[in-house]
Scaffold this active site. Sequence first.
Site, PDB file in Angstrom:
ATOM      1  N   GLU A 278       6.072   4.014  -8.413  1.00 30.28           N
ATOM      2  CA  GLU A 278       6.076   4.202  -6.971  1.00 30.28           C
ATOM      3  C   GLU A 278       6.329   2.860  -6.303  1.00 30.28           C
ATOM      4  O   GLU A 278       5.822   1.832  -6.749  1.00 30.28           O
ATOM      5  CB  GLU A 278       4.733   4.779  -6.521  1.00 30.28           C
ATOM      6  CG  GLU A 278       4.761   5.482  -5.198  1.00 30.28           C
ATOM      7  CD  GLU A 278       3.514   6.340  -4.971  1.00 30.28           C
ATOM      8  OE1 GLU A 278       3.426   6.955  -3.902  1.00 30.28           O
ATOM      9  OE2 GLU A 278       2.643   6.378  -5.858  1.00 30.28           O
TER      10      GLU A 278
ATOM     11  N   GLY B 107      11.015   4.502  -3.296  1.00 35.21           N
ATOM     12  CA  GLY B 107      10.752   5.912  -3.500  1.00 35.21           C
ATOM     13  C   GLY B 107       9.740   6.122  -4.621  1.00 35.21           C
ATOM     14  O   GLY B 107       8.942   5.246  -4.934  1.00 35.21           O
ATOM     15  N   VAL B 108       9.813   7.290  -5.230  1.00 29.98           N
ATOM     16  CA  VAL B 108       8.852   7.674  -6.263  1.00 29.98           C
ATOM     17  C   VAL B 108       9.601   8.143  -7.506  1.00 29.98           C
ATOM     18  O   VAL B 108      10.607   8.842  -7.399  1.00 29.98           O
ATOM     19  CB  VAL B 108       7.922   8.803  -5.756  1.00 29.98           C
ATOM     20  CG1 VAL B 108       6.858   9.122  -6.786  1.00 29.98           C
ATOM     21  CG2 VAL B 108       7.281   8.416  -4.427  1.00 29.98           C
TER      22      VAL B 108
ATOM     23  N   ASP C  42      17.365  -8.110  -8.397  1.00 31.37           N
ATOM     24  CA  ASP C  42      15.927  -7.841  -8.361  1.00 31.37           C
ATOM     25  C   ASP C  42      15.337  -7.854  -9.772  1.00 31.37           C
ATOM     26  O   ASP C  42      14.634  -6.925 -10.178  1.00 31.37           O
ATOM     27  CB  ASP C  42      15.652  -6.506  -7.675  1.00 31.37           C
ATOM     28  CG  ASP C  42      14.215  -6.381  -7.177  1.00 31.37           C
ATOM     29  OD1 ASP C  42      13.534  -7.430  -7.048  1.00 31.37           O
ATOM     30  OD2 ASP C  42      13.759  -5.257  -6.914  1.00 31.37           O
TER      31      ASP C  42
END
Length: 447
Positions: free
Chosen positions: A134, A138-139, A252
């Site tokens: 999470e 989003g999830v 990232d």
Amino acid sequence: MGGAALTLTAKTHLLGLRLYALIGISVTLLLALLLLVIFYFRSALRRQTRVKHASGMISFSMKEIVVGDLKRVGVEKAGDGGKACCSSGDASSSSSEVKAAEGEMRNIGWGRWYTLSELEEATSAFDRRNIIGEGGYGVVYRGVLPNLSVVAVKNLLNNKGQAEKEFKVEVEAIGKVRHKNLVGLLGYCAEAAKRMLVYEYVDNGTLEQWLHGDVGTFSPLTWDIRLKIAIGTAKGIAYLHEGLEPKVVHRDIKSSNILLDKQWNPKVSDFGLAKLLGPDSTFVTTRVMGTFGYVAPEYASTGMLNEASDVYSFGVLLMEIISGRNPVDYGRPVGEVNLVEWFKGMIGRRQGEEVLDPLIEVQPSPRALKRVLLICLRCIDSDAHMRPKMGQIVHMLEGDEFPFRTEQRLTRAGEINSSNACSTGTKRSPLTAHKSGDADEERQMCR
């Protein structure tokens, strides 16, 4: 009966055909007409279905995201009443756009289209008990498909169109990529405002969980396992930088984006912030994104992004793997909050052995430790041009030689002396060596 038979065999005025022949011809013509009508309606239904599926696709033009911020693409989906809703541009699509979308659907060549109902069934209606990740993006849910294969379903949050952007980027960046150290994208779902990505399921959590979670007195991540994770991660990033055209800058790299399987093989994940860099581009200027503590200083100050930014992030990740510390930890004393500054200070004071994670039960040899510590220093060089390429980092991590540079120093008399105390490396000017402050640290580690 005989009269009826006589009547059917009687000749008619139409071309002198007998009655039974005329009836047979009429029935045949009616059947042909009926089949023609059925064929027409089935063809129309197929065309409608193709348009509906194709309208959920995105444009696969790589050129759109080579320079500048991501452009929003017209992701369409048939809605209520037969109307199409568009994320960008006019509400209705021209016939040429529909044909182009159909062509893209036919030529996609990878993955599959999942319906929302399929993914709802796989995740038990997105039950919270199936959440495995999470964040702001989003999830992620664990899902089981009808064929019993386990997948990870990433449900992107639609924050001001960000879900659509991340959907487009991840599909374009890794849709066709297959590498053992990159998480595999299996398919996608785009219905109405929903944007979901379906990945292979990696069953041993994230590197962040194993480094910073409660693992007991000694970590299961031994030195050899940590080195294995570092090498595999470096290989995955190297493939993005050097094995693809256009190259992919992840943007990232961090421990929570490194997934691990049961054999501790790493897989780089989450390409929602990735940028594509064409063959004629040395950098792309973009809004600064990433995770605090991992972002390269020159990217943070200028917004100019290239592979060297990922190299810096990998250097921070390597320090994290070695030390077991977070890149930024406000719970630590002053001077130890920032991992990079603390790490460089420890090396400068010749306390390299003390940067090791105390949860590592069996420590590496001094030579092996020095080699990895120096790779860290090279990755975070303040001069981005002096950082090694990811392919070189893989070679240094796997090899036995020390990745030292050959220094050139100006003496007081103006003479140039070459210092080759350690193995060969990339030459640097005395000005650059002095500027980065790495030269003394590297020389100290050679002793």
